[in-house]
Design a protein around this motif. Structure first.
Motif, PDB file in Angstrom:
ATOM      1  N   LEU A  50       1.508  -1.375   0.026  1.00 57.47           N
ATOM      2  CA  LEU A  50       0.126  -0.141   0.198  1.00 57.47           C
ATOM      3  C   LEU A  50       0.869   1.345  -0.241  1.00 57.47           C
ATOM      4  CD1 LEU A  50      -2.923   1.244  -0.014  1.00 57.47           C
ATOM      5  CD2 LEU A  50      -2.587   0.933   2.653  1.00 57.47           C
ATOM      6  N   THR A  51       1.353   1.527  -1.047  1.00 56.34           N
ATOM      7  CA  THR A  51       2.744   2.660  -1.088  1.00 56.34           C
ATOM      8  C   THR A  51       1.808   3.676  -1.249  1.00 56.34           C
ATOM      9  OG1 THR A  51       1.443   3.306  -4.009  1.00 56.34           O
ATOM     10  CG2 THR A  51       3.676   1.465  -2.788  1.00 56.34           C
ATOM     11  N   PRO A  52       3.086   5.678  -0.090  1.00 55.64           N
ATOM     12  CA  PRO A  52       2.285   6.695  -0.287  1.00 55.64           C
ATOM     13  C   PRO A  52       0.677   6.996  -1.496  1.00 55.64           C
ATOM     14  CG  PRO A  52       4.045   6.781  -0.288  1.00 55.64           C
ATOM     15  CD  PRO A  52       3.798   5.169  -1.035  1.00 55.64           C
ATOM     16  N   MET A  53       1.292   6.524  -2.912  1.00 57.54           N
ATOM     17  CA  MET A  53       0.225   6.918  -3.987  1.00 57.54           C
ATOM     18  C   MET A  53      -1.154   6.232  -3.712  1.00 57.54           C
ATOM     19  SD  MET A  53       0.310   8.777  -6.698  1.00 57.54           S
ATOM     20  CE  MET A  53      -1.380   8.987  -7.068  1.00 57.54           C
ATOM     21  N   ARG A  54      -1.257   4.985  -3.482  1.00 62.46           N
ATOM     22  CA  ARG A  54      -2.221   4.074  -3.357  1.00 62.46           C
ATOM     23  C   ARG A  54      -2.887   4.308  -2.448  1.00 62.46           C
ATOM     24  NH1 ARG A  54       1.406  -1.436  -4.983  1.00 62.46           N
ATOM     25  NH2 ARG A  54       0.551  -1.582  -7.012  1.00 62.46           N
ATOM     26  N   ALA A  55      -2.559   4.815  -1.368  1.00 65.33           N
ATOM     27  CA  ALA A  55      -2.547   4.814  -0.057  1.00 65.33           C
ATOM     28  C   ALA A  55      -3.728   6.940  -0.267  1.00 65.33           C
ATOM     29  CB  ALA A  55      -2.438   5.287   1.522  1.00 65.33           C
ATOM     30  N   ARG A  56      -2.947   7.141  -0.733  1.00 68.06           N
ATOM     31  CA  ARG A  56      -3.619   8.562  -0.562  1.00 68.06           C
ATOM     32  C   ARG A  56      -5.530   8.504  -2.200  1.00 68.06           C
ATOM     33  NH1 ARG A  56      -5.615  11.897   1.116  1.00 68.06           N
ATOM     34  NH2 ARG A  56      -6.083  14.363   0.234  1.00 68.06           N
ATOM     35  N   VAL A  57      -4.873   7.850  -2.389  1.00 65.91           N
ATOM     36  CA  VAL A  57      -6.152   7.746  -4.171  1.00 65.91           C
ATOM     37  C   VAL A  57      -7.327   6.570  -2.705  1.00 65.91           C
ATOM     38  CG1 VAL A  57      -7.172   6.324  -5.532  1.00 65.91           C
ATOM     39  CG2 VAL A  57      -4.602   7.083  -5.683  1.00 65.91           C
ATOM     40  N   LEU A  58      -6.947   5.888  -1.687  1.00 62.44           N
ATOM     41  CA  LEU A  58      -8.013   5.434  -1.194  1.00 62.44           C
ATOM     42  C   LEU A  58      -8.334   6.263   0.066  1.00 62.44           C
ATOM     43  CD1 LEU A  58      -9.452   2.877  -0.082  1.00 62.44           C
ATOM     44  CD2 LEU A  58      -7.610   2.212   0.870  1.00 62.44           C
ATOM     45  N   GLU A  59      -7.628   7.358   0.456  1.00 65.67           N
ATOM     46  CA  GLU A  59      -7.994   7.915   1.265  1.00 65.67           C
ATOM     47  C   GLU A  59      -8.652   9.069   0.465  1.00 65.67           C
ATOM     48  OE1 GLU A  59      -4.320   8.323   4.390  1.00 65.67           O
ATOM     49  OE2 GLU A  59      -4.224  10.093   2.894  1.00 65.67           O
ATOM     50  N   ILE A  60      -8.844   9.897  -0.542  1.00 65.38           N
ATOM     51  CA  ILE A  60      -9.641  10.406  -1.269  1.00 65.38           C
ATOM     52  C   ILE A  60     -10.718   9.850  -1.519  1.00 65.38           C
ATOM     53  CG2 ILE A  60      -9.902  11.409  -3.572  1.00 65.38           C
ATOM     54  CD1 ILE A  60      -6.981  11.917  -3.155  1.00 65.38           C
ATOM     55  N   LEU A  61     -10.542   8.643  -1.992  1.00 65.38           N
ATOM     56  CA  LEU A  61     -12.415   7.970  -2.165  1.00 65.38           C
ATOM     57  C   LEU A  61     -12.516   7.489  -0.924  1.00 65.38           C
ATOM     58  CD1 LEU A  61     -11.035   4.953  -4.070  1.00 65.38           C
ATOM     59  CD2 LEU A  61     -12.564   6.968  -4.910  1.00 65.38           C
ATOM     60  N   LEU A  62     -12.342   7.499   0.493  1.00 65.91           N
ATOM     61  CA  LEU A  62     -12.667   7.838   1.682  1.00 65.91           C
ATOM     62  C   LEU A  62     -13.780   8.776   2.461  1.00 65.91           C
ATOM     63  CD1 LEU A  62     -10.290   4.836   3.737  1.00 65.91           C
ATOM     64  CD2 LEU A  62     -12.969   4.677   3.440  1.00 65.91           C
ATOM     65  N   GLU A  63     -12.701   9.850   1.712  1.00 68.07           N
ATOM     66  CA  GLU A  63     -12.966  11.159   2.043  1.00 68.07           C
ATOM     67  C   GLU A  63     -15.393  11.386   2.462  1.00 68.07           C
ATOM     68  OE1 GLU A  63     -10.648  14.002   0.359  1.00 68.07           O
ATOM     69  OE2 GLU A  63      -8.970  13.637   1.744  1.00 68.07           O
ATOM     70  N   SER A  64     -15.764  11.335   0.938  1.00 71.39           N
ATOM     71  CA  SER A  64     -16.973  10.714   0.928  1.00 71.39           C
ATOM     72  C   SER A  64     -17.661   9.186   0.693  1.00 71.39           C
ATOM     73  CB  SER A  64     -17.002  12.052  -0.382  1.00 71.39           C
ATOM     74  OG  SER A  64     -16.983  11.460  -1.345  1.00 71.39           O
ATOM     75  N   HIS A  65     -19.166   9.954   1.047  1.00 70.71           N
ATOM     76  CA  HIS A  65     -19.674   8.246   0.156  1.00 70.71           C
ATOM     77  C   HIS A  65     -20.493   8.219  -1.137  1.00 70.71           C
ATOM     78  CE1 HIS A  65     -18.887   6.363   3.505  1.00 70.71           C
ATOM     79  NE2 HIS A  65     -19.675   6.709   4.594  1.00 70.71           N
ATOM     80  N   LYS A  66     -19.064   9.185  -1.568  1.00 71.20           N
ATOM     81  CA  LYS A  66     -19.539   9.285  -3.253  1.00 71.20           C
ATOM     82  C   LYS A  66     -19.070   8.261  -3.671  1.00 71.20           C
ATOM     83  CE  LYS A  66     -22.077  13.375  -2.424  1.00 71.20           C
ATOM     84  NZ  LYS A  66     -22.582  15.164  -2.556  1.00 71.20           N
ATOM     85  N   ALA A  67     -19.117   8.911  -5.458  1.00 75.86           N
ATOM     86  CA  ALA A  67     -18.185   8.200  -6.349  1.00 75.86           C
ATOM     87  C   ALA A  67     -17.197   8.723  -6.811  1.00 75.86           C
ATOM     88  CB  ALA A  67     -19.065   6.934  -7.406  1.00 75.86           C
TER      89      ALA A  67
END
Ligand SMILES: [Zn+2]
Ligand SMILES: [Zn+2]
Ligand SMILES: [Zn+2]
Ligand SMILES: [Zn+2]
Lengths: 164, 164
Positions: free
Chosen positions: A37-54
């Motif tokens: 779970l590299t920083p890039m991948r983690a950051r993208v996941l965090e962004i997805l987790l910031e809202s419950h929108k797609a």
DNA sequence: GGGGGTATGTTATAAAATAACAATAGGGGG
DNA sequence: CCCCCTATTGTTATTTTATAACATACCCCC
């Protein structure tokens, strides 16, 4: 609101908490499965987790750029590939968009409820419906592999409104 | 018409016959509902009916051009909009593609079986599964409107093969 | 420190869909 | 028949989504 058991996305909840929990879970799962779970991948996941929108891939791209990371489409798509193939996110076919998995702790097949008004997306486990779909396919001679179930409609909060 | 077995697409059948039947049905339905099945729309429907594969809008566009009709993307998308909104065709969200409806005679919600090997697409009525999906959504407080169910896998003919 | 695999960075392009506006065809009322 | 209104088709340009191809950087192991 609805209830806490099957699905918490359409309910009020401590969203910061749910995000942190999900990130911790993802890190643990990656350690266990020897995934990076590299920083890039983690950051993208965090962004997805910031809202419950797609979010569309280009929405994510825009955020990364706003944060100063130079970024191009392939970078985002590769991170999303990683997250989707390892069960940390899902692709919503109707929306050409992605959402963090709400149940990453166990292997499951998801079903999505997509609010046409506020564009929130809730994930529920497909459970027996998935088995029923497989059974129907089998009866037709078809060897099912991966089912997509996505339902458009109105979330609890948007049902009273005149559609906003 | 089709047959009483739920789904004839993965079976051998007289395909010219099924296409002609479908076109007759569409013409009759349009007369009845006061819809205009113009030459353009009819031709796009015929193209969809020529195979049991899903065609992308640009595949259809290429065929129209090969036939000498000058044609641009909006023309195809508009014809497809007409066919989809009036139940003569369906959009396959996973494939960004379209297929003629196999059960246009009655209002129904479709479920699609998509062969990952030969790319044939079969439509089966969703029937009770649709009701179950609606029931599940309702239990979650969600007012379901339109469900998408698309299953990838292997059709009967492709199951023995080494994927070809 | 070199080598091999994995991940990221970059450029360019493909594929899918729509916006905006022009031209045309049909159909009913005068 | 002619006009007007609407629905449809035609055309140009652009947006949105996704991938190909190749270069560079990183990391683990030896
Ligand atoms: Zn999930
Ligand atoms: Zn809503
Ligand atoms: Zn159908
Ligand atoms: Zn097949």
């Amino acid at each position: 609101m609805a209830q806490e058991i099957p699905n918490n996305i359409f309910c009020q909840h401590d969203h910061r908490g749910c995000r942190a929990t999900a990130m911790r879970g993802a890190r643990a799962a990656c350690r266990a499965a020897n995934l990076r779970l590299t920083p890039m991948r983690a950051r993208v996941l965090e962004i997805l987790l910031e809202s419950h929108k797609a979010l569309g891939a280009y929405d994510i791209l825009a955020r990364l750029r706003a944060e100063g990371r130079s970024s191009q489409p392939p970078i985002v798509y590769r991170a999303l590939d990683f997250l989707v193939s390892n069960g940390f996110a899902h692709r919503l076919e109707r929306l050409n968009a992605f959402a963090a998995c709400a149940h990453a702790e166990d292997r499951h097949q998801p079903m999505f409820l997509i609010c046409e008004s506020c564009h929130q997306v809730a994930e529920a486990p497909l459970d027996r419906l998935g088995q029923d779909i497989f059974a129907r396919a089998t009866k037709l001679g078809f060897q099912a592999r991966s089912p997509v179930v996505e339902v458009s409609g109105l979330c609890p909060a948007c049902q009273g409104d005149g559609e906003q």
